[in-house]
Design an enzyme around this catalytic site. Structure first.
Site, PDB file in Angstrom:
ATOM      1  N   TYR A  24       0.839  -1.204   0.000  1.00 45.79           N
ATOM      2  CA  TYR A  24       0.000   0.000   0.000  1.00 45.79           C
ATOM      3  C   TYR A  24       0.874   1.254   0.000  1.00 45.79           C
ATOM      4  O   TYR A  24       1.605   1.507   0.967  1.00 45.79           O
ATOM      5  CB  TYR A  24      -0.945   0.040   1.214  1.00 45.79           C
ATOM      6  CG  TYR A  24      -1.975  -1.070   1.269  1.00 45.79           C
ATOM      7  CD1 TYR A  24      -2.303  -1.822   0.141  1.00 45.79           C
ATOM      8  CD2 TYR A  24      -2.630  -1.370   2.461  1.00 45.79           C
ATOM      9  CE1 TYR A  24      -3.246  -2.839   0.205  1.00 45.79           C
ATOM     10  CE2 TYR A  24      -3.585  -2.386   2.528  1.00 45.79           C
ATOM     11  CZ  TYR A  24      -3.872  -3.122   1.393  1.00 45.79           C
ATOM     12  OH  TYR A  24      -4.811  -4.123   1.457  1.00 45.79           O
ATOM     13  N   SER A  76     -13.198  -4.590   1.718  1.00 41.33           N
ATOM     14  CA  SER A  76     -14.206  -3.880   0.904  1.00 41.33           C
ATOM     15  C   SER A  76     -15.615  -4.176   1.437  1.00 41.33           C
ATOM     16  O   SER A  76     -16.524  -4.487   0.655  1.00 41.33           O
ATOM     17  CB  SER A  76     -14.094  -4.251  -0.579  1.00 41.33           C
ATOM     18  OG  SER A  76     -12.792  -4.015  -1.070  1.00 41.33           O
ATOM     19  N   PRO A  77     -15.831  -4.053   2.753  1.00 43.33           N
ATOM     20  CA  PRO A  77     -17.148  -4.404   3.311  1.00 43.33           C
ATOM     21  C   PRO A  77     -18.248  -3.433   2.892  1.00 43.33           C
ATOM     22  O   PRO A  77     -19.427  -3.769   3.002  1.00 43.33           O
ATOM     23  CB  PRO A  77     -16.911  -4.340   4.824  1.00 43.33           C
ATOM     24  CG  PRO A  77     -15.797  -3.353   4.988  1.00 43.33           C
ATOM     25  CD  PRO A  77     -14.899  -3.579   3.801  1.00 43.33           C
ATOM     26  N   ALA A 109     -18.254  -2.353  -0.219  1.00 40.22           N
ATOM     27  CA  ALA A 109     -18.130  -2.423  -1.676  1.00 40.22           C
ATOM     28  C   ALA A 109     -17.524  -1.114  -2.195  1.00 40.22           C
ATOM     29  O   ALA A 109     -18.006  -0.514  -3.152  1.00 40.22           O
ATOM     30  CB  ALA A 109     -19.461  -2.733  -2.339  1.00 40.22           C
ATOM     31  N   GLN A 110     -16.450  -0.700  -1.513  1.00 42.23           N
ATOM     32  CA  GLN A 110     -15.697   0.517  -1.861  1.00 42.23           C
ATOM     33  C   GLN A 110     -16.579   1.765  -1.874  1.00 42.23           C
ATOM     34  O   GLN A 110     -16.341   2.694  -2.645  1.00 42.23           O
ATOM     35  CB  GLN A 110     -14.943   0.311  -3.174  1.00 42.23           C
ATOM     36  CG  GLN A 110     -13.914  -0.817  -3.024  1.00 42.23           C
ATOM     37  CD  GLN A 110     -12.922  -0.934  -4.150  1.00 42.23           C
ATOM     38  OE1 GLN A 110     -13.218  -0.560  -5.278  1.00 42.23           O
ATOM     39  NE2 GLN A 110     -11.756  -1.483  -3.852  1.00 42.23           N
ATOM     40  N   GLY A 111     -17.587   1.772  -1.046  1.00 43.15           N
ATOM     41  CA  GLY A 111     -18.424   2.970  -0.910  1.00 43.15           C
ATOM     42  C   GLY A 111     -19.770   2.855  -1.606  1.00 43.15           C
ATOM     43  O   GLY A 111     -20.678   3.640  -1.353  1.00 43.15           O
ATOM     44  N   LEU A 112     -19.934   1.839  -2.451  1.00 43.27           N
ATOM     45  CA  LEU A 112     -21.223   1.659  -3.139  1.00 43.27           C
ATOM     46  C   LEU A 112     -22.374   1.576  -2.141  1.00 43.27           C
ATOM     47  O   LEU A 112     -23.433   2.167  -2.329  1.00 43.27           O
ATOM     48  CB  LEU A 112     -21.194   0.379  -3.985  1.00 43.27           C
ATOM     49  CG  LEU A 112     -22.530   0.015  -4.641  1.00 43.27           C
ATOM     50  CD1 LEU A 112     -22.673   0.751  -5.966  1.00 43.27           C
ATOM     51  CD2 LEU A 112     -22.669  -1.482  -4.862  1.00 43.27           C
TER      52      LEU A 112
END
Ligand SMILES: NC(=O)c1ccc[n+]([C@@H]2O[C@H](COP(=O)([O-])OP(=O)(O)OC[C@H]3O[C@@H](n4cnc5c(N)ncnc54)[C@H](OP(=O)(O)O)[C@@H]3O)[C@@H](O)[C@H]2O)c1
Length: 323
Positions: free
Chosen positions: A59, A198-199, A201-204
């Protein structure tokens, strides 16, 4: 905050903090984020009882580990610090050097969890686990973990290590549910952990984005979930999240997190673009969904059928280049 009830030396919070965003250009959060906001997020997370901090050597090419280590300061000894090695040349001496380098960047005496970032497609895990065993023997590494592993490979990794591989860090959210098939039952039965990445979904699942308001950064430009067609398809799921959120005086993102961590073997590691998001995410640990709410959300999630795989590729190109 709630914690996993699993026999680890330090407590692991059900909501942790993911730090891919720290110092990584692809998220596009800029210098102020890397220099100040990231630190504020970490300090506030500590105040709110977050003990699980996840980073990786890759990262920001080491920047995330450095930023996290500096922000934790002396507190790094009392948290459950997790980082990852990319298994490019996974022979024992290299694995040992890379662990030392990560610990140095983090300013830590040891790594509570050292994870193999992804399975090496050609070299079996016997090789990397020789290095992991040596690191555990000298006390530089507490627990060994894996990431993006199938159940079969997780078990093979345990056989190779000769002791428990505590965790498997995989995508798990309302729109990525394959861990429910086999990883979650295995973890529950064997006292292992699934770390949900990604819990949101990256902000979705925050409900912040739709066809007319798509996020602009390289990570999400390459994620088919943010295709205009998929954002339109997600509307029903977002509406279901909003409905439950209202009943709990919470946000859709908080409900999406509460849904993921309801399973006893799961801890989630959402990233955050600001302190307020972190505060919301930490508070989600204390939301209790009813069985009915959980099931209604699971049903709404099952009805969401995004365009993915090969069918998404030309659409991603069109969305990116505006044709
Ligand atoms: N092992 C692996 O291969 C792997 C892969 C990916 C990630 N990870 C780890 O998992 C962590 C989390 O995954 P991720 O960053 O991909 O996805 P994520 O946690 O699902 O999404 C993070 C993004 O969602 C938005 N957000 C977060 N909290 C919010 C809230 N309360 N309300 C509204 N929006 C919110 C923020 O973006 P905006 O504010 O910009 O919308 C934030 O950057 C990473 O930091 C990393 O540590 C591991």
């Amino acid at each position: 905050m709630r914690y996993l009830s699993i026999g680890t030396a330090k407590e692991i919070s059900k909501i942790g903090l993911g730090t891919w965003q720290f110092g990584s250009r692809e998220w596009g959060y800029g210098d102020r984020y890397a220099d100040q906001v990231a630190r504020d997020i970490v300090r506030r997370a500590l105040e709110l009882g977050v003990t699980l901090f996840d980073t990786a050597e890759i990262y920001g090419f080491g920047r995330s580990e450095r930023i996290l280590g500096q922000a934790l300061g002396e507190d790094r000894e009392r948290v459950f610090l997790a980082t990852k090695i990319l298994p490019v040349l996974p022979v024992a001496p290299v694995v040992e050097q890379r662990a030392v380098a990560s610990a140095n960047r983090l300013g830590a005496r040891n790594l509570d969890l050292y994870q193999v970032h992804q399975p090496n497609p050609v070299i079996r895990d016997g090789t990397i686990m020789r290095g992991m065993r040596a690191l555990q023997r000298v006390g530089l590494v507490g627990e060994v973990g894996v990431s993006n592993y199938s159940l079969q490979r997780w078990r093979a990794a345990e056989d190779a290590l000769g002791s428990r591989v505590l965790s498997n860090q995989v995508p798990y959210s309302m729109v990525a549910r394959s861990p429910e098939r086999d990883l979650l039952p295995y973890a529950a039965e064997r006292g292992r952990i699934v770390l949900a990445y990604s819990p949101l979904a990256q902000g979705l699942l925050s409900g912040r984005y739709d066809q007319d308001n798509r996020p602009a950064n390289r990570v999400r430009a390459g994620n088919p979930l943010f295709l205009p067609d998929n954002l339109a398809r997600a509307a029903e799921l977002i509406a279901a999240l909003r409905e439950v959120a209202e009943a709990h005086s919470a946000t859709p993102a908080q409900i999406a997190l509460a849904w993921v961590i309801r399973h006893p073997a799961v801890a989630a590691i959402p990233g955050a673009s600001g302190v307020e998001q972190l505060e919301h995410n930490a508070a989600a640990a204390d939301i209790d969904l009813t069985d009915g709410e959980y099931q209604a959300l699971a049903d709404a999630a099952a009805r969401f059928q995004p365009i993915t795989g090969r069918a998404a590729i030309p659409r991603l190109a069109r969305a990116r280049f505006g044709r």
